[in-house]
Design a protein around this motif. Structure first.
Motif, short mmCIF file in Angstrom:
data_model
loop_
_atom_site.label_atom_id
_atom_site.label_comp_id
_atom_site.label_asym_id
_atom_site.label_seq_id
_atom_site.Cartn_x
_atom_site.Cartn_y
_atom_site.Cartn_z
N GLY A 174 0.79 -1.22 0.00
CA GLY A 174 0.00 0.00 0.00
C GLY A 174 0.82 1.27 0.00
O GLY A 174 0.27 2.36 -0.10
N ARG A 214 -10.54 2.51 -20.13
CA ARG A 214 -10.01 3.29 -19.01
C ARG A 214 -8.90 4.25 -19.42
O ARG A 214 -8.76 5.33 -18.86
CB ARG A 214 -9.50 2.37 -17.89
CG ARG A 214 -10.63 1.77 -17.07
CD ARG A 214 -10.11 0.76 -16.09
NE ARG A 214 -9.25 1.34 -15.06
CZ ARG A 214 -8.51 0.62 -14.23
NH1 ARG A 214 -8.51 -0.69 -14.33
NH2 ARG A 214 -7.77 1.20 -13.33
N ASP A 271 -3.51 -5.84 -13.09
CA ASP A 271 -3.71 -5.35 -11.73
C ASP A 271 -2.60 -5.83 -10.80
O ASP A 271 -2.85 -6.57 -9.84
CB ASP A 271 -5.08 -5.85 -11.22
CG ASP A 271 -5.48 -5.12 -9.95
OD1 ASP A 271 -4.88 -4.06 -9.67
OD2 ASP A 271 -6.36 -5.62 -9.23
N GLU A 308 0.32 -6.44 -8.04
CA GLU A 308 0.47 -6.09 -6.63
C GLU A 308 1.56 -5.04 -6.44
O GLU A 308 1.49 -4.20 -5.56
CB GLU A 308 0.82 -7.33 -5.80
CG GLU A 308 -0.38 -7.99 -5.14
CD GLU A 308 -0.96 -9.07 -6.03
OE1 GLU A 308 -0.28 -9.43 -7.01
OE2 GLU A 308 -2.07 -9.54 -5.75
N GLN A 353 -3.60 6.59 -8.54
CA GLN A 353 -4.47 6.88 -7.40
C GLN A 353 -5.37 5.69 -7.09
O GLN A 353 -5.51 5.28 -5.95
CB GLN A 353 -5.30 8.13 -7.71
CG GLN A 353 -5.93 8.76 -6.48
CD GLN A 353 -4.89 9.07 -5.41
OE1 GLN A 353 -3.89 9.73 -5.67
NE2 GLN A 353 -5.11 8.57 -4.19
N GLN A 354 -5.94 5.12 -8.17
CA GLN A 354 -6.82 3.95 -7.97
C GLN A 354 -6.05 2.78 -7.36
O GLN A 354 -6.56 2.06 -6.50
CB GLN A 354 -7.42 3.51 -9.30
CG GLN A 354 -8.51 4.45 -9.80
CD GLN A 354 -8.93 4.09 -11.22
OE1 GLN A 354 -8.81 2.95 -11.64
NE2 GLN A 354 -9.41 5.07 -11.95
N MET A 355 -4.82 2.58 -7.85
CA MET A 355 -3.98 1.51 -7.31
C MET A 355 -3.75 1.71 -5.82
O MET A 355 -3.84 0.77 -5.03
CB MET A 355 -2.60 1.53 -8.00
CG MET A 355 -2.59 1.05 -9.42
SD MET A 355 -2.46 -0.73 -9.56
CE MET A 355 -0.78 -1.02 -9.09
N ARG A 356 -3.43 2.95 -5.46
CA ARG A 356 -3.14 3.22 -4.05
C ARG A 356 -4.37 2.99 -3.20
O ARG A 356 -4.28 2.45 -2.09
CB ARG A 356 -2.66 4.66 -3.89
CG ARG A 356 -1.33 4.88 -4.54
CD ARG A 356 -0.92 6.31 -4.44
NE ARG A 356 -1.12 6.83 -3.09
CZ ARG A 356 -0.68 8.00 -2.68
NH1 ARG A 356 -0.05 8.79 -3.52
NH2 ARG A 356 -0.89 8.40 -1.46
N ASP A 357 -5.54 3.40 -3.72
CA ASP A 357 -6.78 3.21 -2.96
C ASP A 357 -7.04 1.73 -2.69
O ASP A 357 -7.67 1.36 -1.71
CB ASP A 357 -7.96 3.82 -3.72
CG ASP A 357 -7.83 5.33 -3.81
OD1 ASP A 357 -7.00 5.89 -3.06
OD2 ASP A 357 -8.53 5.95 -4.64
N ARG A 358 -6.57 0.89 -3.62
CA ARG A 358 -6.80 -0.54 -3.44
C ARG A 358 -5.64 -1.23 -2.72
O ARG A 358 -5.55 -2.46 -2.71
CB ARG A 358 -7.05 -1.19 -4.79
CG ARG A 358 -8.33 -0.68 -5.45
CD ARG A 358 -9.10 -1.78 -6.15
NE ARG A 358 -8.23 -2.58 -7.00
CZ ARG A 358 -7.68 -2.13 -8.13
NH1 ARG A 358 -7.89 -0.91 -8.53
NH2 ARG A 358 -6.92 -2.91 -8.83
N GLY A 359 -4.74 -0.42 -2.16
CA GLY A 359 -3.67 -0.99 -1.34
C GLY A 359 -2.55 -1.63 -2.13
O GLY A 359 -1.84 -2.51 -1.61
N ARG A 360 -2.36 -1.23 -3.37
CA ARG A 360 -1.25 -1.75 -4.16
C ARG A 360 0.03 -0.98 -3.84
O ARG A 360 -0.02 0.16 -3.37
CB ARG A 360 -1.55 -1.62 -5.66
CG ARG A 360 -2.79 -2.35 -6.09
CD ARG A 360 -2.62 -3.82 -5.86
NE ARG A 360 -3.60 -4.59 -6.60
CZ ARG A 360 -4.27 -5.62 -6.11
NH1 ARG A 360 -4.09 -5.97 -4.85
NH2 ARG A 360 -5.10 -6.29 -6.85
#
Lengths: 222, 222, 227
Positions: free
Chosen positions: A29, A107, A138, A140, A164-171
């Motif tokens: 994350g 996207r 996607d 990790e 930003q989306q990646m970070r929101d999903r804890g990547r």
């Protein structure tokens, strides 16, 4: 459990150590900005993490899959946008690679030109296709080598929203960059490389944002 | 999993080659031109021609094959696609086998097109009895060229002097297989027994395939 | 220490070579069928043995590099291969001179000659490849792969006189089902092999030192570039 554990990594070019005793633990994350001058070893370290090069000594443990976005766009000129992404979807063994590729093209804003050959795309479109390729499965852990150099405005916007989306999903994201300000704004952690050694690693503080030269002055040797 | 990745790589290469047909067109045109040029060097109507017909044919294939093999990994470095492939879960061995199969198919197709030209130009006695054994020799000989050519295509792709280094390394390495294939072909066309050559060619194919699969990772990653 | 070994080896191989010359040119009689020219075998066979064994050793050192990633093995492989190529050249040249007298031609395209020439080309390519790669570890990796693949061809060349009917003479040495030489004629081959082996060891040692200097220069250059 760390997303990435690098321990005691050395990389020699001949007898010259390009990386010296590099150790890094990155928690899931976090967004790590890998800073340092040209020739400090940023690209070498990223290539070793990505598995494109082997360390001379030391170990690297990665939890899950990785995605890379480097200097080259990494897509085939002779294939269409949809063919390129479907290909990488297959190589990553995704279920329904074609469907994933279509979604990703929407996207990154290439849905309308998905059957166009990458060769015929403009520079910015090719870059967005490359972003789509790197994010498709996607991953990790996402490795970005100088992501903002040479991107056009729209590609940068796409990349930033994807990050930003990646970070929101804890990547987990690791990026090397010259553009200190952009990197520091996105980063939660920083690591400073100097002559192949990590001289500082830790959380990104408000002080770094206020004064971008502070990090180099404090931990660098000149 | 391995076979699926191999198949993905093979179809990818064939697909992008068929789209541009660069290597294919060059290779076909080149082989026909060589066959034409050889006819000026030797008297194609003489009886002697039978004694070196096998040699002519395989020389043509070796030269025409270089055009296909040269392109093989050059296609991957263009946009740093090779990095994206290596960073994906595809093993170097699967990548190699996939590309070798694609090269083999292309080369084999070129051979099948230029074979009738050869038979026609050089008035080669051709009967049903020759067909199957000839096919076997074509497969074995072409695989030898392909395996060596693909490995060295990977090895030389990032070198300066690539155009010079590839033939310098590849042709000497191929010579034992080429000699065997030439001898068998000549014997076949003359109706003599084939002998030791086939066994030699099979052993050569197996040994070099194993060596290439083992060492391709050393070449690509290190 | 290295200096002393080199001087010692040089003195030993020089003396042995002189003594061998004496045996070969004054003590031994001419051969029954070939006359005086047969004496070339005393150089042709040892030179080719050293070439072939050297290519094999080069392969072993190459494997050693790939296993350990220690550049000293690569330097050894490069040095041994380069020296072996010199001896292979001597072997080819002496063979060619002999063929001119006995066969009446400088070169015959039989399997032994061709396969050995192929080896010569491959290991010549090995040395060219080394010049085309700048990064020492990458150079070592690529060279090792070529060396290992090339050794398969060296083995083919070694076996060629058994596998095919060659114009090249069959083995003459007693260890290889040969033993076709008259009493007293075989021993000087072995003595000359020993002398030339010592000589090639000297060359390898000198070449190794050159490699380590080259490595040092490369490292210093990289350090300078890395500020």
């Amino acid at each position: 459990m760390n997303a990435l554990e690098i321990a005691g990594v050395w990389k020699y070019y001949g007898d010259f150590p390009a990386l010296r005793e590099v150790g890094l633990n990155i928690t899931p994350g976090s967004t790590m900005a890998l800073l340092g001058r040209n020739g400090a070893g940023k690209t070498t370290l990223l290539r070793i993490i990505a598995g494109l090069s082997r360390p001379s000594r030391g170990s690297i443990k990665i939890q899950g899959s990785i995605g890379i976005l480097g200097h080259g766009i990494g897509v085939y000129d002779e294939l269409s946008a949809i063919e390129n992404l479907t290909l990488f979807g297959r190589l990553h063994d995704l279920p329904e690679p074609r469907k994933r590729a279509e979604e990703m093209l929407e996207r990154v804003g290439l849905g309308r030109v998905r059957d166009g050959l990458a060769r015929e795309f403009s520079r910015g479109m090719r870059q967005r296709l490359a972003v789509g390729r790197a994010f498709l499965h996607d991953p990790e852990v996402l490795l970005l080598d100088e992501p903002f150099t040479a991107l056009d405005d729209r590609a940068i916007a796409v990349l930033q929203s994807m990050i930003q989306q990646m970070r929101d999903r804890g990547r987990t994201i690791i990026m090397s960059t010259h553009q200190l300000r952009e990197a520091l704004e996105l980063a939660s952690h920083v690591a400073l490389l100097q002559r192949g050694q990590i001289v500082h690693t830790g959380e990104r503080t408000q002080q770094m944002l206020d004064d971008t030269g502070w990090l180099y002055r404090t931990y660098g040797d000149n | 999993m391995f076979l699926r990745q191999v198949w993905t790589i093979t179809t990818k290469d064939l697909h992008s080659e068929l789209r541009t047909k660069e290597a294919w067109n060059a290779s076909i045109a080149f082989s026909v031109v060589i066959l034409l040029l050889f006819s000026f060097a030797f008297d194609p109507s003489s009886e002697q021609i039978r004694e070196f017909s096998g040699g002519l044919l395989w020389m043509t294939y070796a030269f025409a094959g270089a055009l296909v093999l040269n392109r093989s990994f050059a296609r991957e470095v263009q946009n740093d696609c090779l990095d994206a492939l290596i960073a994906s879960p595809v093993s170097s061995a699967a990548l190699f086998v996939g590309k070798a199969l694609a090269n083999f198919s292309m080369l084999f197709a070129v051979e099948l097109v230029s074979l009738p030209v050869f038979v026609l130009f050089y008035n080669v006695p051709w009967g049903a009895a020759q067909f199957l054994p000839m096919l076997l020799v074509l497969v074995l000989g072409t695989w030898a060229l392909t395996v060596i050519g693909t490995l060295f295509s990977a090895l030389t792709v990032n070198l300066r002097l690539r155009e010079l280094m590839l033939p310098t390394l590849v042709y000497p390495m191929m010579i034992p297989a080429l000699i065997a294939a030439m001898t068998i072909t000549t014997n076949l066309l003359a109706g003599s027994p084939v002998g030791f050559g086939i066994r030699f060619l099979v052993a050569f194919d197996i040994i070099f395939t194993l060596l290439a699969v083992v060492f391709v990772d050393t070449v690509l990653v290190g | 220490m290295r200096e002393k070994i080199i001087i010692g080896l040089a003195a030993f191989s020089g003396a042995l070579l002189a003594w061998n010359m004496n045996t070969i040119f004054t003590a031994l009689p001419d051969e029954l069928n070939q006359g005086a020219i047969y004496r070339i075998i005393y150089f042709h066979v040892p030179a080719n043995i050293l070439g072939m064994v050297g290519f094999g050793l080069g392969m072993l050192f190459s494997i050693g590099y790939l296993v350990t990633k220690n550049l000293r093995y690569d330097a050894l492989a490069a040095s041994v291969t380069e020296v072996s190529l010199v001896f292979a050249s001597i072997g080819l040249a002496t063979g060619s001179i002999w063929a001119r007298i006995i066969w009446g031609v400088w070169w015959a395209w039989d399997y032994r000659l061709t396969s050995w020439l192929v080896c010569w080309l491959i290991f010549g390519g090995y040395l060219m490849l080394r010049r085309a790669v700048d990064e020492p570890n990458q150079r070592a990796r690529f060279a090792a792969v070529v060396s290992i693949l090339g050794s398969v061809n060296a083995y083919i060349s070694y076996k060629s006189i058994e596998w095919w009917n060659t114009q090249h003479p069959q083995p003459v040495l007693s260890i290889r089902n040969g033993g076709g030489m008259a009493q007293g004629m075989e021993a000087p081959i072995w003595w000359n092999l020993l002398a030339l082996a010592c000589f090639s060891a000297i060359l390898v040692m000198v070449r190794m030192r050159q490699e380590s200097f080259a490595n040092e220069i490369d490292t210093l250059r990289r350090m300078a570039h890395a500020q």
